[in-house]
Motif scaffolding. Structure first.
Motif, PDB file in Angstrom:
ATOM      1  N   LEU A 159       0.830  -1.206   0.000  1.00  0.00           N
ATOM      2  CA  LEU A 159       0.000   0.000   0.000  1.00  0.00           C
ATOM      3  C   LEU A 159       0.866   1.258   0.000  1.00  0.00           C
ATOM      4  O   LEU A 159       0.603   2.213  -0.730  1.00  0.00           O
ATOM      5  N   THR A 160       1.913   1.239   0.819  1.00  0.00           N
ATOM      6  CA  THR A 160       2.795   2.407   0.885  1.00  0.00           C
ATOM      7  C   THR A 160       3.457   2.672  -0.467  1.00  0.00           C
ATOM      8  O   THR A 160       3.596   3.822  -0.885  1.00  0.00           O
ATOM      9  N   ALA A 161       3.843   1.596  -1.154  1.00  0.00           N
ATOM     10  CA  ALA A 161       4.482   1.777  -2.460  1.00  0.00           C
ATOM     11  C   ALA A 161       3.530   2.520  -3.396  1.00  0.00           C
ATOM     12  O   ALA A 161       3.934   3.447  -4.113  1.00  0.00           O
ATOM     13  N   LEU A 162       2.251   2.141  -3.362  1.00  0.00           N
ATOM     14  CA  LEU A 162       1.302   2.742  -4.307  1.00  0.00           C
ATOM     15  C   LEU A 162       0.872   4.154  -3.908  1.00  0.00           C
ATOM     16  O   LEU A 162       0.833   5.044  -4.747  1.00  0.00           O
ATOM     17  N   VAL A 163       0.564   4.368  -2.630  1.00  0.00           N
ATOM     18  CA  VAL A 163       0.025   5.691  -2.273  1.00  0.00           C
ATOM     19  C   VAL A 163       1.109   6.703  -1.910  1.00  0.00           C
ATOM     20  O   VAL A 163       0.851   7.907  -1.927  1.00  0.00           O
ATOM     21  N   LEU A 164       2.293   6.231  -1.570  1.00  0.00           N
ATOM     22  CA  LEU A 164       3.345   7.173  -1.165  1.00  0.00           C
ATOM     23  C   LEU A 164       4.528   7.142  -2.131  1.00  0.00           C
ATOM     24  O   LEU A 164       4.995   8.178  -2.594  1.00  0.00           O
ATOM     25  N   SER A 224       7.417   1.240  14.902  1.00  0.00           N
ATOM     26  CA  SER A 224       8.345   1.650  13.851  1.00  0.00           C
ATOM     27  C   SER A 224       7.966   1.101  12.482  1.00  0.00           C
ATOM     28  O   SER A 224       8.574   1.466  11.482  1.00  0.00           O
ATOM     29  N   SER A 225       6.972   0.216  12.434  1.00  0.00           N
ATOM     30  CA  SER A 225       6.691  -0.460  11.166  1.00  0.00           C
ATOM     31  C   SER A 225       6.325   0.516  10.046  1.00  0.00           C
ATOM     32  O   SER A 225       6.728   0.331   8.899  1.00  0.00           O
ATOM     33  N   LEU A 226       5.563   1.563  10.378  1.00  0.00           N
ATOM     34  CA  LEU A 226       5.169   2.498   9.314  1.00  0.00           C
ATOM     35  C   LEU A 226       6.391   3.170   8.692  1.00  0.00           C
ATOM     36  O   LEU A 226       6.539   3.207   7.470  1.00  0.00           O
ATOM     37  N   ILE A 227       7.300   3.654   9.539  1.00  0.00           N
ATOM     38  CA  ILE A 227       8.464   4.341   8.960  1.00  0.00           C
ATOM     39  C   ILE A 227       9.378   3.327   8.271  1.00  0.00           C
ATOM     40  O   ILE A 227      10.025   3.650   7.263  1.00  0.00           O
ATOM     41  N   HIS A 228       9.401   2.085   8.783  1.00  0.00           N
ATOM     42  CA  HIS A 228      10.188   1.056   8.075  1.00  0.00           C
ATOM     43  C   HIS A 228       9.617   0.834   6.672  1.00  0.00           C
ATOM     44  O   HIS A 228      10.366   0.692   5.706  1.00  0.00           O
ATOM     45  N   ALA A 229       8.287   0.802   6.573  1.00  0.00           N
ATOM     46  CA  ALA A 229       7.664   0.602   5.256  1.00  0.00           C
ATOM     47  C   ALA A 229       7.970   1.799   4.359  1.00  0.00           C
ATOM     48  O   ALA A 229       8.384   1.640   3.207  1.00  0.00           O
ATOM     49  N   ILE A 230       7.784   3.003   4.905  1.00  0.00           N
ATOM     50  CA  ILE A 230       8.021   4.209   4.099  1.00  0.00           C
ATOM     51  C   ILE A 230       9.477   4.261   3.638  1.00  0.00           C
ATOM     52  O   ILE A 230       9.783   4.430   2.455  1.00  0.00           O
ATOM     53  N   GLY A 231      10.393   4.085   4.586  1.00  0.00           N
ATOM     54  CA  GLY A 231      11.814   4.158   4.267  1.00  0.00           C
ATOM     55  C   GLY A 231      12.202   3.113   3.242  1.00  0.00           C
ATOM     56  O   GLY A 231      12.930   3.383   2.292  1.00  0.00           O
ATOM     57  N   HIS A 232      11.664   1.906   3.427  1.00  0.00           N
ATOM     58  CA  HIS A 232      12.044   0.868   2.480  1.00  0.00           C
ATOM     59  C   HIS A 232      11.490   1.146   1.084  1.00  0.00           C
ATOM     60  O   HIS A 232      12.152   0.877   0.080  1.00  0.00           O
ATOM     61  N   THR A 255       7.062   1.230 -10.451  1.00  0.00           N
ATOM     62  CA  THR A 255       6.606   0.839  -9.112  1.00  0.00           C
ATOM     63  C   THR A 255       6.086  -0.596  -9.097  1.00  0.00           C
ATOM     64  O   THR A 255       6.432  -1.388  -8.216  1.00  0.00           O
ATOM     65  N   VAL A 256       5.256  -0.928 -10.084  1.00  0.00           N
ATOM     66  CA  VAL A 256       4.658  -2.264 -10.093  1.00  0.00           C
ATOM     67  C   VAL A 256       5.733  -3.333 -10.268  1.00  0.00           C
ATOM     68  O   VAL A 256       5.783  -4.317  -9.528  1.00  0.00           O
ATOM     69  N   ILE A 257       6.618  -3.121 -11.217  1.00  0.00           N
ATOM     70  CA  ILE A 257       7.648  -4.144 -11.451  1.00  0.00           C
ATOM     71  C   ILE A 257       8.530  -4.305 -10.219  1.00  0.00           C
ATOM     72  O   ILE A 257       8.810  -5.411  -9.764  1.00  0.00           O
ATOM     73  N   ASP A 258       8.909  -3.187  -9.638  1.00  0.00           N
ATOM     74  CA  ASP A 258       9.785  -3.255  -8.475  1.00  0.00           C
ATOM     75  C   ASP A 258       9.103  -3.996  -7.321  1.00  0.00           C
ATOM     76  O   ASP A 258       9.723  -4.801  -6.632  1.00  0.00           O
ATOM     77  N   THR A 259       7.815  -3.724  -7.132  1.00  0.00           N
ATOM     78  CA  THR A 259       7.095  -4.375  -6.031  1.00  0.00           C
ATOM     79  C   THR A 259       6.998  -5.882  -6.273  1.00  0.00           C
ATOM     80  O   THR A 259       7.190  -6.685  -5.351  1.00  0.00           O
ATOM     81  N   PHE A 260       6.723  -6.265  -7.512  1.00  0.00           N
ATOM     82  CA  PHE A 260       6.660  -7.696  -7.816  1.00  0.00           C
ATOM     83  C   PHE A 260       7.985  -8.382  -7.541  1.00  0.00           C
ATOM     84  O   PHE A 260       8.027  -9.484  -7.005  1.00  0.00           O
ATOM     85  N   ILE A 261       9.077  -7.725  -7.936  1.00  0.00           N
ATOM     86  CA  ILE A 261      10.385  -8.354  -7.720  1.00  0.00           C
ATOM     87  C   ILE A 261      10.619  -8.573  -6.221  1.00  0.00           C
ATOM     88  O   ILE A 261      11.142  -9.610  -5.798  1.00  0.00           O
ATOM     89  N   SER A 262      10.196  -7.625  -5.401  1.00  0.00           N
ATOM     90  CA  SER A 262      10.363  -7.812  -3.950  1.00  0.00           C
ATOM     91  C   SER A 262       9.532  -8.988  -3.463  1.00  0.00           C
ATOM     92  O   SER A 262      10.000  -9.797  -2.662  1.00  0.00           O
TER      93      SER A 262
END
Ligand code: PHE
Length: 451
Positions: free
Chosen positions: A47-52, A218-226, A259-266
């Motif tokens: 979700l963070t990848a898409l909205v942020l 810390s999970s939110l900032i970990h998600a954002i930072g990552h 964004t989509v390709i990068d997220t899939f690779i993860s």
């Protein structure tokens, strides 16, 4: 300076995706998921990848294409333009912050790329019969050997310089473009193997069943930072790439694809690593060693494991090389605008500076072993500073620059493509995201982290 534009339409995609997909996806994503308890974090991350991540990625590409310059001169121009309209915000600080974090990042990244080289070399020795697969040494031995880590990081820097010196077209487009598809095919093949392990059910549950009680402050900032780390946002890299982007290319579409390709690779990386890690069970899921401790064990036990291991580490190395090239190109392109020097001089100068910085992460568990900051080793401190502090703050400044530094007309012209109706409909949503949603999430993440 003559302005570069990508030679082909695919040139941009190759380089942007090549820079996005790297150690962040394969090495960092799995253990950060482990640290934050699995499925719930994976959901938060997507979700963070898409909205942020996506709105910011679009914003960075836009700054590059509007100004047609790398981030230092671009933000300087934005600042002097804004002065004339009585806007006093020091926009040029954004450029400086980005180049600063990029330098830290390359030093840190070079050390981890060195780890990849280390395992790659060991698999090479096994494949040519010079060593036994059982003899492959794990992370502990490598971590204690600071000089070896420094040596490997230097080799990585030298290889990067050799490629970057050749310039954007010869160097970047050609190399990176050729390597990417190969890597994806290999990844899919390997998942088809790991998914047959008896632990794969448990791995799938861990990755995709969201148990929200596992999240922490810390999970939110970990998600954002990552997300920023993995999408290459906050480094000025995407400003540079955007400045090479042709006018007819639609920025939001380009950003969405990356964004989509990068997220899939993860997600693929998770599917690859967790079945093995859970199968072997003595590997801690929360440790930066996760990838390097689990995969060699997997290769040890499968037929042709030596050759497959060699191919895997070569591809992983090439992915990290492509990412490093992107980072390096950012600093080089900026210094070419800043100083009257040649590409060759800039590249070696930058490499020398990075070598000095990399002394710290490379010697973290040897020479600097006794040094702890808030319970973190020097290497962990680099990671935490970059991911949980500098990148989110840089993102906030980027948002302000988009809002007050770029003109409304410019944003509109670079977002909306009259031939794409959806881009007209999406524009207000993007504006809302960069004005309220994204800054709100980042500030919330930073506040929660302090608890
Ligand atoms: N996105 C890359 C990764 O995930 C790291 C990177 C950041 C590369 C910035 C280039 C620029 O590994």
């Amino acid at each position: 300076m003559k302005h570069n534009v990508w030679k082909t339409r695919l040139g941009f995609y190759f380089v942007a995706i090549g820079s996005a997909c790297g150690l962040g996806n394969l090495w960092r994503f799995p253990y950060v998921v482990g640290e934050n308890g699995g499925g719930a974090f994976v959901l938060l991350y997507v979700l963070t990848a898409l909205v942020l991540g996506l709105p910011l990625l679009i914003g960075e590409l836009m700054i590059g294409r509007v100004m047609r310059k790398p981030v230092l001169p671009a933000t300087r121009d934005i600042e002097s333009r804004a002065r004339r309209e009585n806007e006093t915000f020091p926009f040029s600080a954004l450029g400086k912050m980005m180049v600063f974090v990029t330098l830290l990042m390359i030093a840190f990244y070079a050390v981890i790329s060195g780890w990849v080289l280390h395992f790659g070399t060991q698999f090479l020795l096994v494949t040519i019969g010079a060593a036994q697969i059982q003899e492959i040494s794990g992370m502990t031995a490598l971590l204690q050997n600071g000089l070896l880590q420094l040596g490997l990081a230097s080799v990585h820097l030298i290889i990067t310089v050799i490629i970057v010196v050749k310039g954007v077209h010869e160097g970047l487009e050609k190399w990176v473009g050729a390597l990417m598809p190969l890597f994806v095919i290999l990844l899919i093949f390997m998942i088809s193997q790991t998914i047959q392990l008896p632990s794969s059910g448990e791995a799938l549950r861990f990755l995709f069943y969201p148990d929200f009680s596992k999240l922490n402050f810390s999970s939110l900032i970990h998600a954002i930072g990552h997300v920023l780390f993995t999408l290459s946002v906050g480094f000025g890299t995407m400003v540079t790439f955007g400045s090479y982007l042709r006018d007819r290319e639609h920025i939001p579409t380009a950003g969405f694809r990356v964004t989509v390709i990068d997220t899939f690779i993860s997600l693929f990386a998770g599917l690859l690593i967790f079945p093995v890690a859970l199968f072997v069970s003595q590997v801690p899921l929360t440790d930066p060693s996760l990838l390097f401790e689990s995969l060699p064990i997997f290769f040890r036990d499968i037929p042709f494991g030596d050759v497959l291991g060699l191919i895997f580490f070569i591809s992983l190395y090439l992915a990290s090389l492509a990412a490093t090239i992107g980072l390096f190109e950012t600093v080089v392109s900026n210094s070419l605008h800043q100083f009257k020097i040649t590409r060759l001089q800039a590249s070696w100068g930058v490499a020398g500076l990075i070598f000095l910085i990399s002394l710290f992460p490379a010697l973290s568990s040897s020479f600097f072993e006794g040094y702890r900051f808030f319970g973190k080793s020097v290497l962990e401190l680099f990671d935490a500073l970059i991911v949980s502090w500098i990148l989110p703050i840089v993102a906030l400044v980027t948002l302000w620059t988009l809002r007050r530094g770029l003109k409304e007309k410019e944003k509109e012209a670079h977002f909306i493509d009259p031939l794409k109706v959806e881009s007209i409909a999406l524009y207000p949503h993007w504006k809302f995201a960069i004005t309220w949603l994204v800054p709100g999430l980042i500030i919330l993440g930073l506040i929660l982290q302090v608890f």
